[in-house]
Scaffold this motif. Structure first.
Motif, PDB file in Angstrom:
ATOM      1  N   VAL A  23       1.025  -0.846   0.095  1.00 10.22           N
ATOM      2  CA  VAL A  23       0.001   0.111  -0.037  1.00 10.22           C
ATOM      3  C   VAL A  23       0.872   1.388  -0.503  1.00 10.22           C
ATOM      4  O   VAL A  23       2.249   0.926   0.689  1.00 10.22           O
ATOM      5  CB  VAL A  23      -1.245  -0.366   1.640  1.00 10.22           C
ATOM      6  N   THR A 205      -7.872  -5.445   0.963  1.00  9.92           N
ATOM      7  CA  THR A 205      -7.890  -4.341  -0.005  1.00  9.92           C
ATOM      8  C   THR A 205      -8.975  -3.627  -0.719  1.00  9.92           C
ATOM      9  O   THR A 205      -9.514  -2.707  -0.865  1.00  9.92           O
ATOM     10  CB  THR A 205      -7.411  -5.531  -1.242  1.00  9.92           C
ATOM     11  N   LEU A 208      -8.730  -0.909   2.182  1.00 14.06           N
ATOM     12  CA  LEU A 208      -7.375  -0.129   2.406  1.00 14.06           C
ATOM     13  C   LEU A 208      -7.370   1.385   0.790  1.00 14.06           C
ATOM     14  O   LEU A 208      -7.372   2.546   0.024  1.00 14.06           O
ATOM     15  CB  LEU A 208      -6.355  -0.864   1.790  1.00 14.06           C
ATOM     16  N   SER A 209      -8.618   0.671  -0.127  1.00 14.16           N
ATOM     17  CA  SER A 209      -8.285   1.046  -1.592  1.00 14.16           C
ATOM     18  C   SER A 209      -9.461   1.918  -1.021  1.00 14.16           C
ATOM     19  O   SER A 209      -9.398   2.900  -2.151  1.00 14.16           O
ATOM     20  CB  SER A 209      -9.063   0.188  -2.457  1.00 14.16           C
ATOM     21  N   TRP A 212      -6.323   4.881   0.758  1.00 16.32           N
ATOM     22  CA  TRP A 212      -5.192   5.184  -0.024  1.00 16.32           C
ATOM     23  C   TRP A 212      -4.954   4.327  -0.979  1.00 16.32           C
ATOM     24  O   TRP A 212      -5.680   4.236  -2.072  1.00 16.32           O
ATOM     25  CB  TRP A 212      -4.167   4.782   1.072  1.00 16.32           C
ATOM     26  N   VAL A 214      -3.768   1.048  -2.874  1.00 15.63           N
ATOM     27  CA  VAL A 214      -2.947  -0.287  -3.083  1.00 15.63           C
ATOM     28  C   VAL A 214      -2.344  -0.787  -4.844  1.00 15.63           C
ATOM     29  O   VAL A 214      -2.894  -0.052  -5.506  1.00 15.63           O
ATOM     30  CB  VAL A 214      -3.890  -1.327  -3.168  1.00 15.63           C
TER      31      VAL A 214
END
Length: 230
Positions: A23, A205, A208-209, A212, A214
């Motif tokens: 990331v 995923t 996080l996406s 930020w 990935v």
């Protein structure tokens, strides 16, 4: 750079299922409280069905720690330690959005997740048996030498970024306010680990996406394909 487990680790722990993800663009201001709260609900449901020590994910790690010569109730894997603390306190401290999110996912799946600041890792990161020369920086600033035979996350500069296989992460590569890129590693050894690690990576995923960038597709490693290059 690359991440991998050594051939000796694969030989001795053939049921291991590692997942990795990279990331970038990490920031300490990302709003994660609502996302963390939803993951806590999953942890609540699991703990309502039984204590963390009864979970197959934790039992597999306890067997692994016993095989390494560690008392499983004295040295607990990261996910068991988190679940134990959460069960008692019903919350976890806020440290950094990335850590808070990964801790919450670890709680929900009962699987350890380690997060490393890539700026502090030299050339590669390998999970292997220590040679007795690896330097480990504690969170209090003291330097330790990992004893020969202990499972460590080591880089090319002979720095141990975690000791006792997810039990103690180094202060050197811990996530800080200035961290920009991070390597996320999750590992499981229980019977349904292949499917569970896939689901964990999908969840991670997605979360996080939303916050930020990935930088890589999540990868599940194996003895036949042990290396993740980035």
């Amino acid at each position: 750079m690359y991440f991998q487990h050594s051939a000796d680790i694969w030989r001795d722990f053939p049921t291991l299922v590692p997942g990795v993800l990279l990331v970038d663009g990490v920031s300490p201001e990302a709003p994660v409280r609502d996302r963390v709260a939803a993951l806590y609900e999953s942890a609540d449901a699991r703990l309502a069905a039984g204590a963390e020590g009864e979970m197959p994910e934790i039992q597999a790690w306890r067997r692994t720690f016993s095989k390494m010569g560690l008392k499983p109730t004295q040295y607990r894997c990261a996910s068991e330690s988190l679940l134990r603390r959460y069960r008692k306190e019903r919350s976890l401290p806020e440290i950094h959005p990335l850590i808070d999110l990964c801790n919450a996912v670890s709680l929900a799946f009962a699987v350890p997740i380690a997060v490393f600041d890539l700026a502090k890792v030299t050339e590669h990161l390998e999970v292997r048996y220590a040679r007795g020369t690896e330097s480990y920086l504690t969170f209090s600033g003291e330097t330790e030498i990992a004893p020969e035979g202990e499972v460590v996350f080591a880089d090319a500069a002979d720095q141990a970024h975690a000791r006792r296989w997810t039990n103690r992460q180094s202060g050197l590569s811990s996530i800080q306010p200035g961290t920009g890129s991070a390597l996320i590693v999750t590992e499981a050894l229980h019977d349904t680990a292949p499917a569970d690690v896939e689901r964990l990576l999908e969840t991670l995923t997605r979360e996080l996406s939303a916050l930020w960038t990935v930088e890589s597709k999540p990868a599940v490693l194996s003895a036949a394909a042990p290396r993740f290059e980035f």
